[in-house]
Motif scaffolding. Structure first.
Motif, PDB file in Angstrom:
ATOM      1  N   LYS A 120       0.622  44.109 -37.247  1.00 37.41           N
ATOM      2  CA  LYS A 120       1.618  44.625 -36.304  1.00 37.41           C
ATOM      3  C   LYS A 120       2.237  43.545 -35.417  1.00 37.41           C
ATOM      4  N   ILE A 121       2.283  42.310 -35.920  1.00 37.22           N
ATOM      5  CA  ILE A 121       3.029  41.270 -35.198  1.00 37.22           C
ATOM      6  C   ILE A 121       4.495  41.668 -35.119  1.00 37.22           C
ATOM      7  N   ILE A 122       5.002  42.226 -36.221  1.00 32.14           N
ATOM      8  CA  ILE A 122       6.380  42.723 -36.228  1.00 32.14           C
ATOM      9  C   ILE A 122       6.375  44.093 -35.556  1.00 32.14           C
ATOM     10  N   PRO A 123       7.057  44.264 -34.434  1.00 27.22           N
ATOM     11  CA  PRO A 123       7.017  45.548 -33.722  1.00 27.22           C
ATOM     12  C   PRO A 123       7.738  46.662 -34.479  1.00 27.22           C
ATOM     13  N   ASP A 124       7.256  47.878 -34.291  1.00 32.08           N
ATOM     14  CA  ASP A 124       7.900  49.095 -34.813  1.00 32.08           C
ATOM     15  C   ASP A 124       7.986  49.143 -36.338  1.00 32.08           C
ATOM     16  N   VAL A 125       7.102  48.421 -37.020  1.00 33.44           N
ATOM     17  CA  VAL A 125       7.098  48.478 -38.485  1.00 33.44           C
ATOM     18  C   VAL A 125       6.481  49.787 -38.966  1.00 33.44           C
ATOM     19  N   PHE A 126       5.434  50.220 -38.276  1.00 34.23           N
ATOM     20  CA  PHE A 126       4.717  51.425 -38.693  1.00 34.23           C
ATOM     21  C   PHE A 126       4.953  52.557 -37.708  1.00 34.23           C
ATOM     22  N   SER A 127       5.378  53.695 -38.242  1.00 33.10           N
ATOM     23  CA  SER A 127       5.533  54.889 -37.415  1.00 33.10           C
ATOM     24  C   SER A 127       4.199  55.644 -37.397  1.00 33.10           C
ATOM     25  N   GLU A 128       4.177  56.790 -36.738  1.00 37.21           N
ATOM     26  CA  GLU A 128       2.964  57.594 -36.676  1.00 37.21           C
ATOM     27  C   GLU A 128       2.597  58.193 -38.037  1.00 37.21           C
ATOM     28  N   ASN A 129       3.516  58.097 -39.002  1.00 46.23           N
ATOM     29  CA  ASN A 129       3.230  58.618 -40.343  1.00 46.23           C
ATOM     30  C   ASN A 129       2.291  57.721 -41.136  1.00 46.23           C
ATOM     31  N   TYR A 130       2.068  56.484 -40.665  1.00 43.73           N
ATOM     32  CA  TYR A 130       1.238  55.536 -41.405  1.00 43.73           C
ATOM     33  C   TYR A 130      -0.187  55.546 -40.887  1.00 43.73           C
ATOM     34  N   VAL A 131      -1.130  55.562 -41.829  1.00 44.49           N
ATOM     35  CA  VAL A 131      -2.554  55.579 -41.487  1.00 44.49           C
ATOM     36  C   VAL A 131      -3.301  54.643 -42.435  1.00 44.49           C
ATOM     37  N   PHE A 132      -4.517  54.282 -42.048  1.00 41.04           N
ATOM     38  CA  PHE A 132      -5.397  53.547 -42.944  1.00 41.04           C
ATOM     39  C   PHE A 132      -5.974  54.522 -43.971  1.00 41.04           C
ATOM     40  N   THR A 133      -6.079  54.086 -45.216  1.00 48.86           N
ATOM     41  CA  THR A 133      -6.609  54.961 -46.255  1.00 48.86           C
ATOM     42  C   THR A 133      -8.137  55.010 -46.197  1.00 48.86           C
ATOM     43  N   GLU A 134      -8.714  55.916 -46.983  1.00 42.13           N
ATOM     44  CA  GLU A 134     -10.163  56.086 -47.011  1.00 42.13           C
ATOM     45  C   GLU A 134     -10.882  54.887 -47.623  1.00 42.13           C
ATOM     46  N   LYS A 135     -10.137  54.015 -48.299  1.00 45.71           N
ATOM     47  CA  LYS A 135     -10.746  52.818 -48.875  1.00 45.71           C
ATOM     48  C   LYS A 135     -10.886  51.697 -47.850  1.00 45.71           C
ATOM     49  N   SER A 136     -10.304  51.879 -46.686  1.00 44.10           N
ATOM     50  CA  SER A 136     -10.311  50.833 -45.662  1.00 44.10           C
ATOM     51  C   SER A 136     -11.665  50.763 -44.959  1.00 44.10           C
ATOM     52  N   SER A 137     -12.151  49.563 -44.764  1.00 44.20           N
ATOM     53  CA  SER A 137     -13.379  49.330 -44.009  1.00 44.20           C
ATOM     54  C   SER A 137     -13.331  47.909 -43.477  1.00 44.20           C
ATOM     55  N   PHE A 138     -13.302  47.767 -42.159  1.00 41.87           N
ATOM     56  CA  PHE A 138     -13.110  46.443 -41.586  1.00 41.87           C
ATOM     57  C   PHE A 138     -13.562  46.412 -40.131  1.00 41.87           C
ATOM     58  N   SER A 139     -13.797  45.207 -39.625  1.00 47.54           N
ATOM     59  CA  SER A 139     -14.059  45.015 -38.201  1.00 47.54           C
ATOM     60  C   SER A 139     -12.774  44.527 -37.547  1.00 47.54           C
ATOM     61  N   TYR A 140     -12.567  44.911 -36.301  1.00 50.79           N
ATOM     62  CA  TYR A 140     -11.285  44.610 -35.657  1.00 50.79           C
ATOM     63  C   TYR A 140     -11.403  44.655 -34.140  1.00 50.79           C
ATOM     64  N   PHE A 141     -10.405  44.087 -33.477  1.00 45.26           N
ATOM     65  CA  PHE A 141     -10.204  44.334 -32.051  1.00 45.26           C
ATOM     66  C   PHE A 141      -8.703  44.394 -31.808  1.00 45.26           C
ATOM     67  N   THR A 142      -8.303  44.931 -30.692  1.00 43.67           N
ATOM     68  CA  THR A 142      -6.885  45.108 -30.390  1.00 43.67           C
ATOM     69  C   THR A 142      -6.524  44.381 -29.099  1.00 43.67           C
ATOM     70  N   CYS A 143      -5.218  44.178 -28.927  1.00 44.82           N
ATOM     71  CA  CYS A 143      -4.726  43.503 -27.732  1.00 44.82           C
ATOM     72  C   CYS A 143      -3.317  44.002 -27.436  1.00 44.82           C
ATOM     73  N   PRO A 144      -3.004  44.323 -26.175  1.00 47.73           N
ATOM     74  CA  PRO A 144      -1.632  44.710 -25.835  1.00 47.73           C
ATOM     75  C   PRO A 144      -0.646  43.603 -26.197  1.00 47.73           C
ATOM     76  N   ARG A 145       0.517  43.985 -26.682  1.00 53.40           N
ATOM     77  CA  ARG A 145       1.500  43.021 -27.164  1.00 53.40           C
ATOM     78  C   ARG A 145       1.881  41.984 -26.094  1.00 53.40           C
ATOM     79  N   ARG A 146       2.088  42.422 -24.857  1.00 53.58           N
ATOM     80  CA  ARG A 146       2.522  41.496 -23.796  1.00 53.58           C
ATOM     81  C   ARG A 146       1.455  40.438 -23.521  1.00 53.58           C
TER      82      ARG A 146
END
Length: 204
Positions: free
Chosen positions: A72-98
């Motif tokens: 999500k470096i590129i803003p607004d690429v994914f709408s609320e219609n996009y989700v991770f599939t059931e095959k997804s499994s990963f470790s992660y952390f998040t950060c506000p864009r600003r």
């Protein structure tokens, strides 16, 4: 285009070690309720594992990407219609864009970010190029070659489902081409899994 592992690692490591980072590292598993949203504006840092993204309305999969990755470096690429599939499994952390942009600026990581952004753009371009193909055989050929280059995909994926879930083409149309290619000894398939591929004909 090769994945810029070094640049991704440089940014991720810098973010983890930053005193301004308050987000904790989490594990995404499809069977659990998740709080990571593709429709929000936070940057998502994938540390390890793999993820697939799917459009819930069309059921089309954008593709599988392994960590490390910055999503999500590129803003607004994914709408609320996009989700991770059931095959997804990963470790992660998040950060506000600003905060992310401020960190990149403070540590002068713009060149590394440009490399990562270029790679992300290239992945989206590759997907769009396939979607622009108006010939089903060209699409099937593209994905057969893609699967053949990845031993894990060959071992794990049913090739017909892999292709139909990423393109929207019918199962019958894809299977017709797969059967004819197998009959012509261009490929071999067992229980839906691709065993090998020879040089495929230019046209079907």
């Amino acid at each position: 285009m090769e994945k810029p592992y070094q640049e991704i690692k440089e940014i991720v490591t810098s973010m983890i070690n930053s005193p301004t980072m308050t987000s904790t590292i989490r594990i995404y598993q499809p069977q659990r309720q998740q709080d990571v949203a593709l429709g929000g504006d936070d940057i998502i840092f994938i540390l390890d594992g793999k993820f697939e993204i799917c459009n819930q309305k069309s059921n089309m999969v954008l593709g599988e990407v392994g960590g490390p990755y910055i999503l999500k470096i590129i803003p607004d690429v994914f709408s609320e219609n996009y989700v991770f599939t059931e095959k997804s499994s990963f470790s992660y952390f998040t950060c506000p864009r600003r905060i992310f942009y401020a960190h990149i600026d403070h540590h002068n990581l713009w060149r590394s970010l440009l490399e990562v952004l270029s790679y992300s753009t290239w992945l989206l371009y590759q997907h769009m190029e396939v979607m622009k193909m108006d010939n089903l055989y060209d699409v099937v050929k593209h994905y057969l070659n893609k699967i053949e280059q990845d031993p894990e995909l060959m071992r794990r994926e049913n090739i017909c489902h892999y292709i139909t879930s990423r393109t929207g083409y019918s199962r019958s149309g894809v299977m017709t081409i797969i059967r004819e290619l197998k009959k012509g000894a261009y490929i071999d398939v067992e229980k839906g899994k691709l065993l090998w591929v020879k040089t495929l004909p230019l046209k079907f």
